[in-house]
Structure formats: C-alpha cells, structure tokens
Design a protein around this motif. Structure first.
Motif, PDB file in Angstrom:
ATOM      1  N   TRP A 154       0.840  -1.212   0.000  1.00  0.00           N
ATOM      2  CA  TRP A 154       0.000   0.000   0.000  1.00  0.00           C
ATOM      3  C   TRP A 154       0.868   1.252   0.000  1.00  0.00           C
ATOM      4  O   TRP A 154       0.640   2.187  -0.777  1.00  0.00           O
ATOM      5  CB  TRP A 154      -0.891   0.000   1.246  1.00  0.00           C
ATOM      6  CG  TRP A 154      -1.607   1.303   1.445  1.00  0.00           C
ATOM      7  CD1 TRP A 154      -2.737   1.731   0.830  1.00  0.00           C
ATOM      8  CD2 TRP A 154      -1.191   2.368   2.312  1.00  0.00           C
ATOM      9  NE1 TRP A 154      -3.075   2.997   1.261  1.00  0.00           N
ATOM     10  CE2 TRP A 154      -2.137   3.412   2.170  1.00  0.00           C
ATOM     11  CE3 TRP A 154      -0.131   2.543   3.193  1.00  0.00           C
ATOM     12  CZ2 TRP A 154      -2.040   4.593   2.882  1.00  0.00           C
ATOM     13  CZ3 TRP A 154      -0.032   3.728   3.891  1.00  0.00           C
ATOM     14  CH2 TRP A 154      -0.974   4.738   3.735  1.00  0.00           C
ATOM     15  N   ALA A 155       1.899   1.276   0.860  1.00  0.00           N
ATOM     16  CA  ALA A 155       2.771   2.451   0.938  1.00  0.00           C
ATOM     17  C   ALA A 155       3.522   2.663  -0.373  1.00  0.00           C
ATOM     18  O   ALA A 155       3.635   3.793  -0.862  1.00  0.00           O
ATOM     19  CB  ALA A 155       3.750   2.303   2.098  1.00  0.00           C
ATOM     20  N   LEU A 156       4.028   1.580  -0.964  1.00  0.00           N
ATOM     21  CA  LEU A 156       4.774   1.702  -2.215  1.00  0.00           C
ATOM     22  C   LEU A 156       3.886   2.185  -3.352  1.00  0.00           C
ATOM     23  O   LEU A 156       4.329   2.926  -4.240  1.00  0.00           O
ATOM     24  CB  LEU A 156       5.413   0.353  -2.575  1.00  0.00           C
ATOM     25  CG  LEU A 156       6.558  -0.091  -1.664  1.00  0.00           C
ATOM     26  CD1 LEU A 156       6.958  -1.535  -1.958  1.00  0.00           C
ATOM     27  CD2 LEU A 156       7.757   0.832  -1.825  1.00  0.00           C
ATOM     28  N   GLN A 157       2.630   1.781  -3.336  1.00  0.00           N
ATOM     29  CA  GLN A 157       1.703   2.255  -4.364  1.00  0.00           C
ATOM     30  C   GLN A 157       1.468   3.755  -4.250  1.00  0.00           C
ATOM     31  O   GLN A 157       1.287   4.445  -5.260  1.00  0.00           O
ATOM     32  CB  GLN A 157       0.373   1.492  -4.266  1.00  0.00           C
ATOM     33  CG  GLN A 157       0.475   0.051  -4.736  1.00  0.00           C
ATOM     34  CD  GLN A 157      -0.807  -0.723  -4.513  1.00  0.00           C
ATOM     35  OE1 GLN A 157      -1.569  -0.435  -3.578  1.00  0.00           O
ATOM     36  NE2 GLN A 157      -1.062  -1.713  -5.343  1.00  0.00           N
ATOM     37  N   GLN A 158       1.467   4.265  -3.020  1.00  0.00           N
ATOM     38  CA  GLN A 158       1.311   5.714  -2.824  1.00  0.00           C
ATOM     39  C   GLN A 158       2.537   6.477  -3.321  1.00  0.00           C
ATOM     40  O   GLN A 158       2.458   7.670  -3.618  1.00  0.00           O
ATOM     41  CB  GLN A 158       1.108   6.047  -1.335  1.00  0.00           C
ATOM     42  CG  GLN A 158       0.055   5.236  -0.618  1.00  0.00           C
ATOM     43  CD  GLN A 158      -1.299   5.314  -1.284  1.00  0.00           C
ATOM     44  OE1 GLN A 158      -1.815   6.404  -1.530  1.00  0.00           O
ATOM     45  NE2 GLN A 158      -1.869   4.154  -1.594  1.00  0.00           N
ATOM     46  N   LEU A 159       3.681   5.769  -3.394  1.00  0.00           N
ATOM     47  CA  LEU A 159       4.952   6.429  -3.695  1.00  0.00           C
ATOM     48  C   LEU A 159       5.491   6.079  -5.082  1.00  0.00           C
ATOM     49  O   LEU A 159       6.688   6.207  -5.347  1.00  0.00           O
ATOM     50  CB  LEU A 159       5.991   6.048  -2.634  1.00  0.00           C
ATOM     51  CG  LEU A 159       5.685   6.610  -1.238  1.00  0.00           C
ATOM     52  CD1 LEU A 159       6.434   5.839  -0.165  1.00  0.00           C
ATOM     53  CD2 LEU A 159       6.046   8.092  -1.176  1.00  0.00           C
ATOM     54  N   GLY A 160       4.608   5.629  -5.959  1.00  0.00           N
ATOM     55  CA  GLY A 160       5.023   5.306  -7.319  1.00  0.00           C
ATOM     56  C   GLY A 160       5.653   6.510  -8.007  1.00  0.00           C
ATOM     57  O   GLY A 160       5.115   7.608  -7.958  1.00  0.00           O
ATOM     58  N   GLY A 161       6.812   6.323  -8.621  1.00  0.00           N
ATOM     59  CA  GLY A 161       7.477   7.408  -9.325  1.00  0.00           C
ATOM     60  C   GLY A 161       8.430   8.220  -8.476  1.00  0.00           C
ATOM     61  O   GLY A 161       9.144   9.082  -9.004  1.00  0.00           O
TER      62      GLY A 161
ATOM     63  N   VAL B  30      12.815   6.463  -3.521  1.00  0.00           N
ATOM     64  CA  VAL B  30      12.105   5.415  -2.794  1.00  0.00           C
ATOM     65  C   VAL B  30      12.063   4.199  -3.713  1.00  0.00           C
ATOM     66  O   VAL B  30      11.819   4.332  -4.917  1.00  0.00           O
ATOM     67  CB  VAL B  30      10.675   5.842  -2.421  1.00  0.00           C
ATOM     68  CG1 VAL B  30       9.942   4.698  -1.714  1.00  0.00           C
ATOM     69  CG2 VAL B  30      10.697   7.090  -1.540  1.00  0.00           C
ATOM     70  N   ILE B  31      12.325   3.021  -3.157  1.00  0.00           N
ATOM     71  CA  ILE B  31      12.332   1.798  -3.966  1.00  0.00           C
ATOM     72  C   ILE B  31      10.981   1.629  -4.660  1.00  0.00           C
ATOM     73  O   ILE B  31       9.934   1.952  -4.100  1.00  0.00           O
ATOM     74  CB  ILE B  31      12.667   0.576  -3.077  1.00  0.00           C
ATOM     75  CG1 ILE B  31      13.234  -0.566  -3.916  1.00  0.00           C
ATOM     76  CG2 ILE B  31      11.471   0.131  -2.275  1.00  0.00           C
ATOM     77  CD1 ILE B  31      14.619  -0.315  -4.413  1.00  0.00           C
ATOM     78  N   GLN B  32      11.001   1.123  -5.892  1.00  0.00           N
ATOM     79  CA  GLN B  32       9.780   1.022  -6.677  1.00  0.00           C
ATOM     80  C   GLN B  32       9.255  -0.411  -6.723  1.00  0.00           C
ATOM     81  O   GLN B  32      10.003  -1.378  -6.815  1.00  0.00           O
ATOM     82  CB  GLN B  32      10.030   1.533  -8.093  1.00  0.00           C
ATOM     83  CG  GLN B  32      10.316   3.032  -8.145  1.00  0.00           C
ATOM     84  CD  GLN B  32       9.150   3.865  -7.637  1.00  0.00           C
ATOM     85  OE1 GLN B  32       8.099   3.941  -8.280  1.00  0.00           O
ATOM     86  NE2 GLN B  32       9.330   4.504  -6.491  1.00  0.00           N
TER      87      GLN B  32
ATOM     88  N   ILE C 175       8.370  11.125   0.611  1.00  0.00           N
ATOM     89  CA  ILE C 175       7.414  10.397   1.454  1.00  0.00           C
ATOM     90  C   ILE C 175       6.526  11.371   2.224  1.00  0.00           C
ATOM     91  O   ILE C 175       5.298  11.216   2.274  1.00  0.00           O
ATOM     92  CB  ILE C 175       8.177   9.463   2.417  1.00  0.00           C
ATOM     93  CG1 ILE C 175       8.861   8.340   1.627  1.00  0.00           C
ATOM     94  CG2 ILE C 175       7.228   8.883   3.475  1.00  0.00           C
ATOM     95  CD1 ILE C 175       9.793   7.479   2.459  1.00  0.00           C
ATOM     96  N   HIS C 176       7.121  12.391   2.803  1.00  0.00           N
ATOM     97  CA  HIS C 176       6.365  13.334   3.632  1.00  0.00           C
ATOM     98  C   HIS C 176       5.402  14.180   2.795  1.00  0.00           C
ATOM     99  O   HIS C 176       4.301  14.513   3.262  1.00  0.00           O
ATOM    100  CB  HIS C 176       7.325  14.237   4.421  1.00  0.00           C
ATOM    101  CG  HIS C 176       8.170  13.474   5.396  1.00  0.00           C
ATOM    102  ND1 HIS C 176       9.283  14.027   6.026  1.00  0.00           N
ATOM    103  CD2 HIS C 176       8.076  12.187   5.857  1.00  0.00           C
ATOM    104  CE1 HIS C 176       9.814  13.117   6.823  1.00  0.00           C
ATOM    105  NE2 HIS C 176       9.119  12.006   6.734  1.00  0.00           N
ATOM    106  N   ARG C 177       5.789  14.516   1.581  1.00  0.00           N
ATOM    107  CA  ARG C 177       4.885  15.292   0.719  1.00  0.00           C
ATOM    108  C   ARG C 177       3.631  14.507   0.367  1.00  0.00           C
ATOM    109  O   ARG C 177       2.591  15.104   0.043  1.00  0.00           O
ATOM    110  CB  ARG C 177       5.606  15.715  -0.566  1.00  0.00           C
ATOM    111  CG  ARG C 177       6.552  16.901  -0.379  1.00  0.00           C
ATOM    112  CD  ARG C 177       6.939  17.508  -1.708  1.00  0.00           C
ATOM    113  NE  ARG C 177       7.639  16.578  -2.570  1.00  0.00           N
ATOM    114  CZ  ARG C 177       8.955  16.360  -2.532  1.00  0.00           C
ATOM    115  NH1 ARG C 177       9.706  17.016  -1.648  1.00  0.00           N
ATOM    116  NH2 ARG C 177       9.525  15.503  -3.368  1.00  0.00           N
ATOM    117  N   ARG C 178       3.702  13.190   0.442  1.00  0.00           N
ATOM    118  CA  ARG C 178       2.525  12.359   0.159  1.00  0.00           C
ATOM    119  C   ARG C 178       1.806  11.966   1.440  1.00  0.00           C
ATOM    120  O   ARG C 178       1.061  10.988   1.486  1.00  0.00           O
ATOM    121  CB  ARG C 178       2.949  11.133  -0.657  1.00  0.00           C
ATOM    122  CG  ARG C 178       3.634  11.566  -1.957  1.00  0.00           C
ATOM    123  CD  ARG C 178       3.788  10.480  -2.969  1.00  0.00           C
ATOM    124  NE  ARG C 178       4.718  10.914  -4.026  1.00  0.00           N
ATOM    125  CZ  ARG C 178       4.897  10.294  -5.173  1.00  0.00           C
ATOM    126  NH1 ARG C 178       4.198   9.204  -5.432  1.00  0.00           N
ATOM    127  NH2 ARG C 178       5.757  10.736  -6.059  1.00  0.00           N
TER     128      ARG C 178
END
Length: 326
Positions: free
Chosen positions: A48-55, A59-61, A109-112
């Motif tokens: 879930w966290a990685l999906q929020q951080l796509g691109g 951060v590892i993809q 991460i924090h911006r999201r």
C-alpha cells in the motif's frame, strides 16, 4: 505486473520476517521479497505504501505483487553493508551526497502525507550510477499516514525517535519529525562518530530514551562533534519534535553550509577524481597501472584537499595511494 516467468536465481538477504531473492525475467532483474513469518497484512501494508509512492526518485519502486510476495527494483547493496566495508571514513562530499538523497527520499514520502517510521542504514539501498551511488529508501511496512495512531512503534532501536519511546502508545501519532530524528542518526553513522554511535547502541527502552536526552544535552554543549556536522545534527536531534527542521529545509540549509565550507563539492573536478581512482584501481588490478600514475593521482587529490582547507581528507588520500601501490 504478473509474477509469470520470473525466475529465482539466488538468495541475497534474510530477515526475521522475510527472505529476499534475486530474480530474473529475460534481461530484467528484480528483488523478490517473500514473507517467511508474520502476517500477510504486514506485506500488504508495504505494498500500500509503495503504491502511494510510485514514481518517487529516492524510494524503492514496486514491480509486482501477490499475497505473501512482492518484487521490487534490484539494488547493489545497502548503506549498512557499504559502511561496514569502508576501511577509512567517507569524504565530506561523499557524506553529503548520500545523506542529501536520504533527505530527498524522506521529502518525497512526507509530501505524500506518509511517515516512514523505520529509517536506518539497513533500509537505505544503494545502486551504482556512474562513479557515484544513488540511494532508495525501502522497507516501508511500518509506514503510516500522518496523524495515524501508533499502537505499537515498529521503528528499530536505536534509530527510534524519543517521542516513540512513550509507554502510553495510544497517545502517539505518526508525524514526520520522527523520521528526521532517525535521519540525524543515519548521519551519525555516515560520519562514524564513535562516542555517539556507542551511546545509542545498547540498553533497554528506558535506557535508550535516557541516552537520547543525554545526546541532545551533549550536542548542545558542543561535545562529541566539532566541525561540519554539528549544525545538521542540532537541526535533526531535538527532543521537541516541532523544533526539528523538515527534510526539504534541511537540504537547503545544510547544503548551503556544506558547499560554503567545501566550495568544490559540486565541481566536475571532484567527480573526475572519483573516476580517476576507479580507472586507476581497475588498471592496477589488470597489472597496467604504474607507480607514476598512482603518485600523480595522489598529488592531484592532495591539491584538492588543500584547496578545500581540509586536512582530514589526507588520510583517505594516503590510503588510496597505498591501495594503488599494493
């Protein structure tokens, strides 16, 4: 993406809850993280966290996932392993190059509206990019939304922020300053401050909380650190979370201080020195490097150190020269 046609090649890591495999599909490589104990929801939280951080650039993809398994982009090593292999300390330029990328990842991460909550060297992956390293934050299974209640702090000791040592867990909410404290301790690891590292490496939860308070007091009085890193540590390691600077502000303020102290950090010359070292070592490994080449390289590096006014780098240069000659 589907798991079909991914072939397991070898185990590249083991943890208490998972095993990581190097996997391959045609010419593409990846890292398969397989849950070996614990609940599948732990891995689902990471997905879930990685999906929020796509691109996100630092951060590892996520490549693919299914219940109990995920495939991530493959990296070369992690920061903990990299530091363990270093015979001498890192140059100031290397410290800043790595730490600013950790801060950049936290900024993303924090911006999201997320908090990582488990920042430490082992959770900073490194991939070679030319002659330098690119960092990626990983292991986001502990990540939470900003403001979420934290019932059981998952952050690893001793990188856990002091407010997360609170015994009344229902009063703790996820907030970005917790990551900033942890980032400050990653900087401690990068600069290899032995007194600071030793202070926070052993003890019970109560003892580590007391050590965190002592650390802040000692830094305030100018003990342990005297030089380039005292400012960044003061900005990160504050007992009151609201007093810690955000990741983006740290990149601006610390970066300005760093480049003012070492104005040639961003110069192409220093990058070329790194390349020259790599090329010369490769030639030496093949038997083609000469002592003259090693001597010339050392003289150039010494001139660079003296131009920056940094005598502390000279021991690193001497070590490089010894490696080239032996």
């Amino acid at each position: 993406e589907s798991f079909l046609d991914w072939e397991c090649c070898q185990i590249i890591g083991r943890g208490t809850l998972s095993t990581v495999w190097r996997v391959k599909r045609e010419e593409r490589l990846g890292a398969l993280k397989e849950l070996t104990s614990g609940r599948s929801c732990d891995l689902e939280a990471e997905v879930w966290a990685l999906q929020q951080l796509g691109g996100a650039r630092h951060v590892i993809q996520l490549v693919a996932y299914c219940p109990g398994q995920i495939i991530l982009q493959l990296c070369d090593t992690n920061l903990q392993q990299y530091l363990e292999r270093q015979v001498t300390g890192l140059l100031p330029s290397e410290v800043w190059h790595l730490w600013q990328q950790v801060l950049a990842g936290l900024g993303e991460i924090h911006r999201r509206n997320l908090v990582h909550l488990d920042v430490k060297p082992a959770n900073v992956l490194l991939s070679k990019s030319g002659h330098s390293w690119r960092t990626y934050l990983t292991n986001l299974g502990s990540a939470e939304r900003v403001g979420a209640k934290i019932l059981c702090p998952k952050a690893s000791l001793p990188w856990r922020a002091p407010e997360l040592y609170c015994l009344q867990h229902d009063s703790i909410t996820a907030a970005t300053p917790a990551d900033i404290w942890s980032a400050g301790l990653v900087l401690v690891d990068l600069i290899r401050a032995p007194e600071l590292c030793g202070l926070l490496r052993v003890g019970t939860t109560r003892e580590l909380y007391a050590a965190s308070c002592l650390l802040v007091t000692e830094l305030r009085h100018g003990r342990f650190i005297d030089g380039l890193c005292d400012g960044p540590l003061h900005r990160c390691l504050r007992l009151r979370p609201e007093k810690r600077e955000c990741a983006e502000e740290l990149v601006r303020t610390v970066g300005a201080d760093w480049t003012q102290r070492y104005p040639r950090l961003a110069s192409t010359k220093e990058s070329s020195f790194t390349g020259d070292i790599s090329k010369c070592r490769a030639r030496q490994d093949s038997g083609a490097a000469t002592e003259d080449e090693a001597l010339q390289l050392t003289q150039r590096l010494v001139a660079s150190c003296e131009a920056r006014g940094s005598r502390e780098d000279l021991s690193r240069v001497e070590h490089t020269y010894a490696r080239l000659r032996n």
